[in-house]
Write an enzyme that holds these catalytic residues in place. Structure first.
Site, PDB file in Angstrom:
ATOM      1  CE1 TYR A   1      62.726  17.455  28.176  1.00 25.71           C
ATOM      2  CE2 TYR A   1      61.891  18.545  30.123  1.00 25.71           C
ATOM      3  CZ  TYR A   1      62.543  18.605  28.915  1.00 25.71           C
ATOM      4  OH  TYR A   1      63.019  19.807  28.453  1.00 25.71           O
TER       5      TYR A   1
ATOM      6  CE  LYS B   1      58.283  22.296  14.243  1.00 25.81           C
ATOM      7  NZ  LYS B   1      58.560  23.590  13.591  1.00 25.81           N
TER       8      LYS B   1
ATOM      9  CG  ASP C   1      58.760  26.877  14.523  1.00 26.38           C
ATOM     10  OD1 ASP C   1      57.604  26.753  14.974  1.00 26.38           O
ATOM     11  OD2 ASP C   1      59.060  26.510  13.367  1.00 26.38           O
TER      12      ASP C   1
ATOM     13  CG  ASP D   1      62.776  22.642  30.586  1.00 23.38           C
ATOM     14  OD1 ASP D   1      63.014  23.565  31.391  1.00 23.38           O
ATOM     15  OD2 ASP D   1      63.488  21.631  30.485  1.00 23.38           O
TER      16      ASP D   1
ATOM     17  CG  ASP E   1      65.305  28.566  31.504  1.00 22.26           C
ATOM     18  OD1 ASP E   1      64.449  28.474  32.418  1.00 22.26           O
ATOM     19  OD2 ASP E   1      66.475  28.176  31.628  1.00 22.26           O
TER      20      ASP E   1
END
Ligand code: NAD
Length: 354
Positions: free
Chosen positions: A141, A186, A219, A243, A247
């Site tokens: 980001y 990852k 994942d 992030d 959620d």
């Protein structure tokens, strides 16, 4: 204890839910013999309307002097035009940077009284009590961004120091819980994730030998969060993975309206806010759920003021109100009577006073 708490209502439902948290903080101070100065200031869209700046100097100065900052929510369609000069979201990023907060804490606990409010099967949710620690200031980001007519690039960078400091926050918090950290990355594909994994491994092994560490690919984590959420304790993630996964995890609790968050840095000062936004679709109707904000105020007492007993008293009052059937519209099942934002605040206050 004397403490200065900056209170930023913000936009949309923000001022309504913060008003209930302020009542709860006031009652807590009276009950436990503390003196909290609850100082309001304009922030976000409301500050843009008044001063043309989402984070006016007076608000920033107050937040920097305060022991903790309580925020409602910011933003809304009024300030979202593509050509807008000042944006509420930019003000929030600036405030986080100015306060030096880099670790975002999002606890997700499924209250037994709300197990049917989630879209996930109730028996999967029993006993869920997990805590995300998300890195807040690095990663993709904030990396360099480039766009040409035919391609676009976002750079993802992490430094050893950035990973070390957020790992220490996760390790310290895990010690006060079930002593397990799941670090999410990852590393089969990303170089930043390989660095992440090796730094987390070293910091936990050398500084937190009492903590059990496991690594999980992002994942797989997305899948296990839904399949066996109760097995997680502390989940440590970089910025973008956190992030997205937070959620996803919020849906375990049934509503965005009941979940708190904290953003912490090196000192004790922090920024505390519910995880939801300004909810323009219900703003001004007095029906928003104030629980996420009230629980954020409890986190402020615990993490910025060291008042754990007081924080627990607020959390217990929220639990008891829910057990007694207090419901705002977002968590009420069909045919269940619903109460207003102020009505829910009153139900919680009643139990806090008792
Ligand atoms: P949102 O969280 O505001 O709303 C999503 C849905 O959840 C809506 O249907 C809303 O009514 C409901 N909801 C949210 N909080 C609730 C509560 N306390 N009680 C009952 N229902 C609640 O997300 P959005 O609609 O995507 O965003 C609206 C605005 O909020 C946007 O401008 C966005 O940029 C901003 N936003 C701000 C923050 C923040 O202040 N940190 C975070 C997220 C979004």
């Amino acid at each position: 204890m004397k403490a200065l708490i900056a209170v930023l209502g913000g936009d949309g439902i923000g001022p309504d839910v913060v008003a209930q948290a302020v009542r709860v903080l006031g009652a807590t101070a009276r009950h436990f013999g503390h003196e909290f100065e609850l100082a309001p200031a304009l922030f976000g869209g409301a500050a843009i309307d008044a001063h043309g700046d989402g984070l006016p100097p007076a608000t920033l100065d107050l937040c920097k002097r305060a022991d903790g900052v309580l925020l409602g929510a910011i933003g809304g369609p009024k300030w979202s035009a593509p050509d807008a000069k000042a944006r509420p979201e930019t003000a929030l990023l600036r405030l986080r940077r100015e306060l030096g907060v880099y670790a975002n804490l999002r606890p997700v606990a499924v209250h037994p009284a709300l197990r049917d409010a989630s879209t996930i099967k109730a028996d999967v949710l029993d006993g869920v009590d997990l805590l995300f620690v998300r890195e807040l200031t690095g990663g993709i980001y904030f990396g360099e961004k480039r766009r040409t007519a035919t391609d676009a690039t976002d750079v993802c960078t992490y430094t050893v120091a950035e990973i070390e400091r957020v790992t220490r926050v996760a390790g310290t918090l895990a010690r006060a819980r079930r002593k397990r950290v799941t670090s999410i990355d990852k590393s089969n594909v990303l170089e930043t994730s390989r660095l992440w994994r090796s730094v987390v491994e070293r910091v936990i092994a050398t500084e937190f030998p009492d903590i059990a560490l496991e690594h999980m690919l992002v994942d797989a984590a997305a899948m296990h969060l839904i399949r066996r959420p109760r097995e997680f304790d502390v989940l440590l993630t970089e910025n973008m993975f956190g992030d997205i996964l937070t959620d996803e995890a919020s849906m375990l609790a049934g509503s965005l309206g009941v979940l708190p968050s904290a953003a912490l840095g090196d000192g004790s000062r922090g920024l505390y806010e519910p995880i939801h936004g300004s909810a323009p679709d219900i703003a001004g109707r007095g029906i928003a759920n104030p629980i996420g904000t009230i629980l954020s105020a409890a986190l402020l007492l615990r993490h910025s003021l060291g008042l754990d007993t007081e924080a627990r008293a607020i959390e217990r009052a929220v639990s008891e109100a829910l057990e007694a059937g207090a419901r705002t519209a977002d968590i009420a099942g069909p045919g269940v009577p619903v109460m207003t934002t102020g009505g829910m605040g009153e139900e919680i206050l009643k139990r806090l006073r008792a």
